[in-house]
Design a protein around this motif. Structure first.
Motif, PDB file in Angstrom:
ATOM      1  N   CYS A  16       0.829  -1.212   0.000  1.00  0.00           N
ATOM      2  CA  CYS A  16       0.000   0.000   0.000  1.00  0.00           C
ATOM      3  C   CYS A  16       0.862   1.261   0.000  1.00  0.00           C
ATOM      4  O   CYS A  16       0.541   2.240   0.690  1.00  0.00           O
ATOM      5  CB  CYS A  16      -0.973  -0.005   1.179  1.00  0.00           C
ATOM      6  SG  CYS A  16      -2.034  -1.463   1.242  1.00  0.00           S
ATOM      7  N   TRP A  51     -10.047  -0.922  -9.482  1.00  0.00           N
ATOM      8  CA  TRP A  51      -9.945  -0.171  -8.241  1.00  0.00           C
ATOM      9  C   TRP A  51     -10.576   1.199  -8.449  1.00  0.00           C
ATOM     10  O   TRP A  51     -10.757   1.663  -9.576  1.00  0.00           O
ATOM     11  CB  TRP A  51      -8.491  -0.014  -7.791  1.00  0.00           C
ATOM     12  CG  TRP A  51      -7.695   0.900  -8.700  1.00  0.00           C
ATOM     13  CD1 TRP A  51      -7.108   0.589  -9.891  1.00  0.00           C
ATOM     14  CD2 TRP A  51      -7.436   2.279  -8.484  1.00  0.00           C
ATOM     15  NE1 TRP A  51      -6.481   1.685 -10.430  1.00  0.00           N
ATOM     16  CE2 TRP A  51      -6.674   2.749  -9.590  1.00  0.00           C
ATOM     17  CE3 TRP A  51      -7.763   3.167  -7.468  1.00  0.00           C
ATOM     18  CZ2 TRP A  51      -6.239   4.052  -9.707  1.00  0.00           C
ATOM     19  CZ3 TRP A  51      -7.336   4.492  -7.594  1.00  0.00           C
ATOM     20  CH2 TRP A  51      -6.571   4.906  -8.701  1.00  0.00           C
ATOM     21  N   ILE A  93      -9.605   5.331  -4.058  1.00  0.00           N
ATOM     22  CA  ILE A  93      -8.480   5.080  -3.154  1.00  0.00           C
ATOM     23  C   ILE A  93      -7.639   6.347  -3.053  1.00  0.00           C
ATOM     24  O   ILE A  93      -7.208   6.907  -4.074  1.00  0.00           O
ATOM     25  CB  ILE A  93      -7.607   3.919  -3.649  1.00  0.00           C
ATOM     26  CG1 ILE A  93      -8.445   2.651  -3.806  1.00  0.00           C
ATOM     27  CG2 ILE A  93      -6.448   3.684  -2.686  1.00  0.00           C
ATOM     28  CD1 ILE A  93      -9.058   2.159  -2.523  1.00  0.00           C
ATOM     29  N   TYR A 142      -3.310   2.842   2.330  1.00  0.00           N
ATOM     30  CA  TYR A 142      -4.419   3.291   1.500  1.00  0.00           C
ATOM     31  C   TYR A 142      -5.521   3.903   2.350  1.00  0.00           C
ATOM     32  O   TYR A 142      -5.947   3.315   3.350  1.00  0.00           O
ATOM     33  CB  TYR A 142      -5.010   2.125   0.716  1.00  0.00           C
ATOM     34  CG  TYR A 142      -4.140   1.619  -0.422  1.00  0.00           C
ATOM     35  CD1 TYR A 142      -3.195   2.446  -1.021  1.00  0.00           C
ATOM     36  CD2 TYR A 142      -4.280   0.322  -0.901  1.00  0.00           C
ATOM     37  CE1 TYR A 142      -2.407   1.985  -2.056  1.00  0.00           C
ATOM     38  CE2 TYR A 142      -3.488  -0.145  -1.938  1.00  0.00           C
ATOM     39  CZ  TYR A 142      -2.556   0.693  -2.508  1.00  0.00           C
ATOM     40  OH  TYR A 142      -1.767   0.244  -3.536  1.00  0.00           O
ATOM     41  N   LEU A 150      -9.473   4.871   2.160  1.00  0.00           N
ATOM     42  CA  LEU A 150     -10.670   4.636   1.375  1.00  0.00           C
ATOM     43  C   LEU A 150     -11.561   5.859   1.528  1.00  0.00           C
ATOM     44  O   LEU A 150     -12.040   6.142   2.625  1.00  0.00           O
ATOM     45  CB  LEU A 150     -11.383   3.358   1.829  1.00  0.00           C
ATOM     46  CG  LEU A 150     -10.748   2.052   1.297  1.00  0.00           C
ATOM     47  CD1 LEU A 150      -9.398   1.805   1.942  1.00  0.00           C
ATOM     48  CD2 LEU A 150     -11.661   0.870   1.541  1.00  0.00           C
ATOM     49  N   GLY A 202     -14.249   3.611  -1.554  1.00  0.00           N
ATOM     50  CA  GLY A 202     -12.982   3.057  -1.983  1.00  0.00           C
ATOM     51  C   GLY A 202     -13.124   1.570  -2.230  1.00  0.00           C
ATOM     52  O   GLY A 202     -13.733   0.850  -1.432  1.00  0.00           O
TER      53      GLY A 202
END
Length: 643
Positions: free
Chosen positions: A430, A443, A446, A461, A463, A470
């Protein structure tokens, strides 16, 4: 891909982790999910025996390489195989010494090195001439993968050793170092893989009157210092003890400092078969040294463990803490092979493996030790009925908890090399835009602006808390898998309106779904889980901080676990749910306009395609036929214990 994805459920705002499952024989221990039976390494359909001395190593890309002594292509040749990252399919076996087709190769080690990412280096021992040993390195070019690696033989060195004993090898920086037991002494030398040259001659440890050295094992720290542990026997007093020494520098690895005796009490019976593992650096003063050894008491055969953080190396005795028993045996005459140890890539976890016969025949055990070797857990059985024949080998890869253990054992057909492998499908730290990692099929939503994140070292990350949740998605299509998923989640327990879930589902079996997390419609102060038909409140209260959540799939179904500190003991485990046993996709989802931003870090996925394999019964005509053929005549391989 940069695809936006939204998934809707009838109630709650969710952080989703989707998984889908199937039944497979597995071997699982806490966060070490070896979700398969041992993998056969030889490609011989007739399953002839005659292999020994296995060794395994991961390259820089997470591909697993294995080597062993084999007589199928001639007396005692070194053969190897490769398992590509994310696969448990060994390649065609190949000879790891091109020019030594008529020689007698007794032992091999393979190593990756910080000096180059394009090659592994292998060091084997040649005993084709009676009374003479030579050490033969080879360059294993991994840039040819997935095709069979190309091999280049390098200059050999004739050792002063005249007979076999315990051999250990280690890579220290760009130096391949070996130690061999011979005539109550230990002989050590190095091969520089950068210049492809040997040092002038062997260093000798020992040689004093009435003092015998045996069972050497080597390790190296991150700066290239070399460490050796061995047994020492004073024949004048009858006492045995264990000794550790460190090289004077990381450029002169053949000159060693004063001996340290880490055991508080010497024995008249003899501690034996020690091993050593190190993490950190002597230069950086964050060195962790761990040792394990076998109790001399024939009634116990206990494997003892000890460790010390001693970066300055000034204490008269290296280890000061109380030794810890890793196993417990109470019958005279028990077999013990090992121990072997390895730290993971981050130096956070230490894994100790061995085989002992407490259950009737030697079986493989593992004992994870967390917190840089400080926090012991418990030993766990990894095999049943495999009759381990020699000291196992363990290695760890470039990602945390990427583990492989090789051994010689039998599945009822023949004694062959096998491996247990934890080879994650991927490990997302991440710390990069998920659209550039190549790990996710789709995805969206994010937050990759790491600089402002308040809860972690920059790199996790977020969200996003807006109408676009996210989402991270990994989709395996219709192929069902077993394996595991773990991640770190920042839980803000002061916010009672947030919803956070790990969700597992099977896209091939609609309606099969399991969840774990925080649900504001039930008891938002405790963690909750969904068993397929209803939400159930656990008795575990939420606490603000990082949590490690783990989901594991084995023959018993789905297990969900929560730890209050990532990678640490103190795990809460929900009883295994047999209702879901395979997965076809996973996803992570969370965040909306009414809740704070969610944070996740260190997403680790192990995904193993499910293949049903029926073992051949020991009483089958095939097994009996092979047994009769093997009983008629077999080339004997000289077994040499190794690090």
């Amino acid at each position: 891909m940069n695809t936006q994805l939204q998934l809707k459920y009838t109630s709650g705002v969710l952080l989703f982790l989707f998984l889908c499952f199937l039944t497979v024989p597995s071997i699982t221990y806490a966060s070490i999910p070896f979700s398969q039976d041992p993998v056969l390494l030889v490609d011989d359909n007739a399953r002839t025996a005659g292999q020994a001395n296995t060794h395994v190593e991961f390259d820089f890309n997470g591909n697993l390489h294995a080597a062993w002594v084999d007589n199928r292509l001639g007396p005692n040749q070194i053969l190897g195989t490769v398992m590509m990252a994310g696969s448990l399919e060994p390649s065609t076996n190949y000879r790891m010494h091109v020019g030594y087709t008529t020689e007698n190769m007794d032992f091999a080690h393979i190593h990756r090195t910080s000096w180059t990412t394009s090659s592994l280096f292998m060091l084997a021992m040649n005993t084709s001439t009676p009374g003479s040993f030579s050490f033969c390195p080879a360059d294993i070019n991994v840039t040819t993968l997935p095709a069979i690696p190309s091999v280049t033989d390098l200059a050999a060195f004739s050792s002063n050793a005249m007979s076999g004993g315990v051999v250990s090898m280690v890579m220290a920086g760009n130096r391949l170092v070996y130690a061999i037991e011979y005539a109550n002494q230990i002989l050590i030398n190095e091969f520089n893989v950068a210049t492809q040259t040997w040092s002038g001659g062997e260093t000798i440890l020992g040689g004093s009157a009435n003092i015998e050295y045996a069972h050497p094992q080597l390790a190296a720290d991150e700066s290239g210092y070399v460490y050796i542990i061995f047994d020492r026997h004073d024949t004048s007093t009858g006492y045995y003890d264990v000794v550790i020494q460190r090289s004077w520098s990381n450029t002169d690895v053949l000159t060693f400092q004063v001996e340290h005796e880490p055991l508080p009490i010497a024995s008249t019976i003899g501690w034996f078969d020690p091993d050593i593992a190190v993490t950190g650096s002597y230069v950086g003063s964050d060195l962790i040294v761990a040792i394990a050894y076998i109790d001399p008491d024939p009634m116990a055969r206990t494997i003892w463990y000890n460790h010390e953080n001693n970066g300055d190396w000034t204490e008269p005795t290296l280890l000061s803490s109380t030794p810890y028993a890793l196993n417990s045996m109470s019958t005279t005459g028990m077999e013990v092979h090992g121990p072997e140890m390895a730290f993971d890539a981050d130096g956070d976890s230490l894994y100790v493996v061995w085989a002992d016969s407490r259950s009737g025949m030697p079986e493989l055990y593992i004992h994870p030790i967390m917190n840089q070797g400080y926090t012991t857990t418990s030993d766990a059985l990894l095999t049943s009925g495999w009759n381990i024949q020699e000291r196992p080998c363990i290695t760890t890869g470039p990602d945390p908890r990427n583990i492989a253990i090789s051994f010689i054992g039998t599945d009822g057909v023949a004694f062959n090399p096998f491996a247990l492998v934890l080879q994650p499908d991927f490990f997302d730290r991440c710390d990069a835009d998920p659209g550039t990692t190549g790990l996710w099929d789709s995805w969206g939503g994010i937050d990759v602006n790491f600089a402002h994140i308040p809860y972690s070292q920059p790199a996790c990350y977020g969200l996003i808390n807006n109408t676009s949740r996210g989402t991270l998605l990994r989709d395996f299509g219709s192929v069902e898998h077993t394996g595991s998923l773990s991640l770190q989640f920042w839980d803000d327990a002061s916010v009672q309106t947030s919803n956070f879930f790990m969700i597992m589902t099977n896209d091939n079996q609609r309606g099969v779904i399991r969840m774990l997390g925080v649900r504001n419609e039930t008891t938002p102060t405790n963690y909750s889980y969904y068993n397929g038909s209803a939400w159930i409140d656990s008795t575990v209260p939420r606490q603000t901080g990082w949590r490690e959540l783990i989901m594991t799939v084995n023959e018993s179904g789905t297990t969900m676990q929560i730890q209050y500190q990532p990678y640490m003991p103190g795990m809460f485990t929900i009883p295994a749910d047999p209702g879901m046993t395979t997965f076809t996709s996973l996803s992570i989802e969370g965040g909306d306009t009414t809740t704070p931003q969610f944070f996740v870090d260190d997403i680790l996925v192990e995904a193993i395609p499910y293949i049903s394999v029926q073992p051949v019964p020991a009483t089958s005509p095939l097994f009996l036929g092979i047994a009769l053929v093997l009983a008629g005549g077999m080339i004997t391989i000289h077994r040499i214990r190794r690090h």
